[in-house]
Design a protein around this motif. Structure first.
Motif, PDB file in Angstrom:
ATOM      1  N   LEU A  36       0.824  -1.207   0.000  1.00 24.26           N
ATOM      2  CA  LEU A  36       0.000   0.000   0.000  1.00 24.26           C
ATOM      3  C   LEU A  36       0.861   1.261   0.000  1.00 24.26           C
ATOM      4  N   ALA A  37       2.004   1.212   0.688  1.00 25.47           N
ATOM      5  CA  ALA A  37       2.901   2.369   0.698  1.00 25.47           C
ATOM      6  C   ALA A  37       3.575   2.576  -0.656  1.00 25.47           C
ATOM      7  N   LEU A  38       3.797   1.479  -1.392  1.00 23.11           N
ATOM      8  CA  LEU A  38       4.447   1.587  -2.698  1.00 23.11           C
ATOM      9  C   LEU A  38       3.488   2.011  -3.796  1.00 23.11           C
ATOM     10  N   VAL A  39       2.194   1.827  -3.577  1.00 18.89           N
ATOM     11  CA  VAL A  39       1.213   2.180  -4.613  1.00 18.89           C
ATOM     12  C   VAL A  39       1.299   3.655  -5.006  1.00 18.89           C
ATOM     13  N   PRO A  40       1.275   4.608  -4.033  1.00 17.64           N
ATOM     14  CA  PRO A  40       1.388   6.017  -4.448  1.00 17.64           C
ATOM     15  C   PRO A  40       2.686   6.328  -5.177  1.00 17.64           C
ATOM     16  N   LEU A  41       3.790   5.697  -4.737  1.00 16.50           N
ATOM     17  CA  LEU A  41       5.078   5.943  -5.380  1.00 16.50           C
ATOM     18  C   LEU A  41       5.040   5.555  -6.852  1.00 16.50           C
ATOM     19  N   PHE A  42       4.646   4.302  -7.128  1.00 15.84           N
ATOM     20  CA  PHE A  42       4.616   3.851  -8.516  1.00 15.84           C
ATOM     21  C   PHE A  42       3.521   4.555  -9.314  1.00 15.84           C
ATOM     22  N   TRP A  43       2.444   4.944  -8.652  1.00 14.10           N
ATOM     23  CA  TRP A  43       1.388   5.685  -9.332  1.00 14.10           C
ATOM     24  C   TRP A  43       1.910   7.041  -9.815  1.00 14.10           C
ATOM     25  N   ILE A  44       2.594   7.757  -8.928  1.00 11.85           N
ATOM     26  CA  ILE A  44       3.150   9.062  -9.296  1.00 11.85           C
ATOM     27  C   ILE A  44       4.192   8.916 -10.400  1.00 11.85           C
ATOM     28  N   ILE A  45       5.110   7.949 -10.225  1.00 18.61           N
ATOM     29  CA  ILE A  45       6.158   7.759 -11.231  1.00 18.61           C
ATOM     30  C   ILE A  45       5.542   7.405 -12.582  1.00 18.61           C
ATOM     31  N   GLY A  46       4.597   6.467 -12.576  1.00 11.14           N
ATOM     32  CA  GLY A  46       3.967   6.063 -13.826  1.00 11.14           C
ATOM     33  C   GLY A  46       3.217   7.193 -14.493  1.00 11.14           C
ATOM     34  N   TYR A  47       2.507   7.990 -13.689  1.00  8.43           N
ATOM     35  CA  TYR A  47       1.733   9.091 -14.269  1.00  8.43           C
ATOM     36  C   TYR A  47       2.652  10.155 -14.855  1.00  8.43           C
ATOM     37  N   VAL A  48       3.740  10.480 -14.144  1.00  9.89           N
ATOM     38  CA  VAL A  48       4.687  11.466 -14.664  1.00  9.89           C
ATOM     39  C   VAL A  48       5.351  10.964 -15.937  1.00  9.89           C
ATOM     40  N   VAL A  49       5.739   9.684 -15.961  1.00  9.98           N
ATOM     41  CA  VAL A  49       6.341   9.107 -17.169  1.00  9.98           C
ATOM     42  C   VAL A  49       5.351   9.138 -18.328  1.00  9.98           C
ATOM     43  N   LEU A  50       4.084   8.812 -18.067  1.00  8.42           N
ATOM     44  CA  LEU A  50       3.070   8.792 -19.111  1.00  8.42           C
ATOM     45  C   LEU A  50       2.812  10.185 -19.678  1.00  8.42           C
ATOM     46  N   LYS A  51       2.693  11.176 -18.798  1.00  6.07           N
ATOM     47  CA  LYS A  51       2.382  12.536 -19.255  1.00  6.07           C
ATOM     48  C   LYS A  51       3.608  13.252 -19.811  1.00  6.07           C
ATOM     49  N   GLY A  52       4.775  13.022 -19.201  1.00  6.53           N
ATOM     50  CA  GLY A  52       5.952  13.751 -19.641  1.00  6.53           C
ATOM     51  C   GLY A  52       6.739  13.078 -20.735  1.00  6.53           C
ATOM     52  N   GLY A  53       6.624  11.740 -20.838  1.00  4.82           N
ATOM     53  CA  GLY A  53       7.414  11.033 -21.838  1.00  4.82           C
ATOM     54  C   GLY A  53       7.043  11.375 -23.260  1.00  4.82           C
ATOM     55  N   THR A  54       5.793  11.741 -23.505  1.00  2.00           N
ATOM     56  CA  THR A  54       5.357  12.068 -24.874  1.00  2.00           C
ATOM     57  C   THR A  54       5.917  13.395 -25.356  1.00  2.00           C
ATOM     58  N   ASN A  55       6.435  14.216 -24.460  1.00  2.00           N
ATOM     59  CA  ASN A  55       6.941  15.541 -24.837  1.00  2.00           C
ATOM     60  C   ASN A  55       8.460  15.631 -24.793  1.00  2.00           C
ATOM     61  N   LEU A  56       9.120  14.510 -24.552  1.00  2.99           N
ATOM     62  CA  LEU A  56      10.578  14.508 -24.511  1.00  2.99           C
ATOM     63  C   LEU A  56      11.157  14.230 -25.885  1.00  2.99           C
ATOM     64  N   ASN A  57      12.125  15.021 -26.271  1.00  7.90           N
ATOM     65  CA  ASN A  57      12.872  14.810 -27.509  1.00  7.90           C
ATOM     66  C   ASN A  57      14.226  15.489 -27.355  1.00  7.90           C
ATOM     67  N   LEU A  58      15.057  15.355 -28.354  1.00  8.01           N
ATOM     68  CA  LEU A  58      16.404  15.921 -28.265  1.00  8.01           C
ATOM     69  C   LEU A  58      16.373  17.438 -28.143  1.00  8.01           C
ATOM     70  N   ASP A  59      15.466  18.099 -28.872  1.00  7.29           N
ATOM     71  CA  ASP A  59      15.388  19.553 -28.804  1.00  7.29           C
ATOM     72  C   ASP A  59      15.069  20.044 -27.402  1.00  7.29           C
ATOM     73  N   PHE A  60      14.354  19.242 -26.658  1.00  5.77           N
ATOM     74  CA  PHE A  60      13.973  19.637 -25.301  1.00  5.77           C
ATOM     75  C   PHE A  60      15.197  19.795 -24.409  1.00  5.77           C
ATOM     76  N   PHE A  61      16.281  19.092 -24.714  1.00  3.56           N
ATOM     77  CA  PHE A  61      17.481  19.126 -23.887  1.00  3.56           C
ATOM     78  C   PHE A  61      18.550  20.083 -24.408  1.00  3.56           C
ATOM     79  N   ILE A  62      18.512  20.444 -25.671  1.00  4.76           N
ATOM     80  CA  ILE A  62      19.611  21.222 -26.250  1.00  4.76           C
ATOM     81  C   ILE A  62      19.212  22.630 -26.670  1.00  4.76           C
ATOM     82  N   HIS A  63      17.940  23.002 -26.548  1.00  8.50           N
ATOM     83  CA  HIS A  63      17.488  24.325 -26.951  1.00  8.50           C
ATOM     84  C   HIS A  63      16.982  25.116 -25.763  1.00  8.50           C
ATOM     85  N   LEU A  64      17.080  26.426 -25.881  1.00  8.59           N
ATOM     86  CA  LEU A  64      16.530  27.314 -24.875  1.00  8.59           C
ATOM     87  C   LEU A  64      15.011  27.421 -25.049  1.00  8.59           C
ATOM     88  N   PRO A  65      14.298  27.891 -24.013  1.00  4.43           N
ATOM     89  CA  PRO A  65      12.843  28.059 -24.154  1.00  4.43           C
ATOM     90  C   PRO A  65      12.496  29.071 -25.239  1.00  4.43           C
TER      91      PRO A  65
END
Length: 314
Positions: A36-65
């Motif tokens: 039960l203690a691990l559920v929130p941890l993996f839930w948060i990690i999974g949700y962040v990976v799901l929402k943020g992974g679709t917006n990651l690319n090389l330009d995101f790391f090498i360009h200014l805003p």
């Protein structure tokens, strides 16, 4: 077999069964609550990976805003700013934290040792925004501008309690016979501390460093009052300009830390409150990058510790 012996045998069997049942029940209960203690941890990690992974690319790391309304862009300024303030914080916090921990472990009952531990406990409970206000009053106001130097100093204050307490506890676990043997062979106190005690407790001390670094890397409130944020911060451009202007290495380094810098927590805070879908998507990507940054640091240190332990075991 006498009647008394039979009763003792039955009692032993009954107690053995009862202990086994109680042990199995408690193991099941602790396993359930651990899950039960691990559920929130993996839930948060999974949700962040799901929402943020679709917006990651090389330009995101090498360009200014880029400005609002222009697609693309990245968070290079935030990544570089995070590295600058965390490195500065580590430089400011680790040496005094380790030396204070050595004193507290060696002389725990002296007035200074008691005051040090009490001050460390108080400092660990101070809200980070108060630390930011302190750094603003002590560093930003006299300097007249925001800077990465002020942000690093604020984060160093936040890191100090964790470094001191974890280092002190790890040093207490080192057998006293090691220190006594070193002193018996004629080594001075300072050399015994650096050559015997510190290597013996290095694994736990490094863990404390990482805990402190992970906490500092995710802080936002102190940086709002010290570094302010700077979307145009670019170390490469600063270095190239310094080389073209024939400036010294120290002058270039001072130019890097003596100006407002961005950071991943600041970028996340700014993007998350803007009413633009592209900024919200980038905020999730920034959250994923920040999480990966902390994860990579921890995994790298763990691998190094295991490799060092294997070398020490031969």
């Amino acid at each position: 077999m006498s009647h008394f012996a039979e009763l003792m045998d039955r009692n032993r069997i009954s107690n053995s069964r009862r202990r086994k049942v109680a042990n199995a029940a408690m193991l099941a209960l602790t396993g359930l609550f651990t899950a039960l203690a691990l559920v929130p941890l993996f839930w948060i990690i999974g949700y962040v990976v799901l929402k943020g992974g679709t917006n990651l690319n090389l330009d995101f790391f090498i360009h200014l805003p880029r400005p609002i309304g222009i697609s693309g862009g990245g968070v290079l300024s935030a990544i570089e700013g995070t590295l600058v303030v965390t490195i500065l914080a580590a430089v400011f916090a680790i040496p005094p934290g380790v030396m204070a921990a050595f004193y507290a472990a060696r002389y725990p009952n002296t007035p200074l040792g008691v005051a040090l531990r009490f001050s460390t406990d108080v400092l660990s409970g101070i809200p980070s925004i108060v630390v930011g206000l302190f750094a603003y009053a002590v560093i930003v106001v006299p300097m007249g501008h925001y800077s990465g130097l002020a942000g690093g100093a604020a984060l160093a204050v936040i890191m100090l309690p964790t470094i001191i307490r974890t280092t002190e506890e790890m040093l207490k676990l080192v057998p006293a016979t090691l220190r006594e043997a070193s002193l018996g062979l004629g080594a001075p106190e300072w050399k015994t501390s650096l050559s015997v005690l510190f290597p013996a407790a290095s694994s736990g001390i490094l863990t404390g460093f990482l805990l402190a670094l992970a906490r500092a890397a995710g802080e936002t409130a102190p940086l709002l009052m010290t570094t302010l944020g700077n979307d145009r911060f670019d170390i490469g451009q600063i270095v190239r300009g310094g080389i073209q202007g024939h400036k010294s290495v120290f002058t270039i380094l001072w130019s890097v830390v003596n100006q407002p810098v961005d950071s991943l927590p600041l970028a996340l805070w700014k993007y998350a409150q803007q009413p633009y879908p592209e900024r919200i998507q980038q905020a999730w990507a920034v959250a994923l990058v920040l999480m990966l940054f902390v994860l990579i640091v921890n995994v790298t240190a763990r691998v190094w510790i295991q490799h060092r332990n294997r070398l020490m075991k031969g």
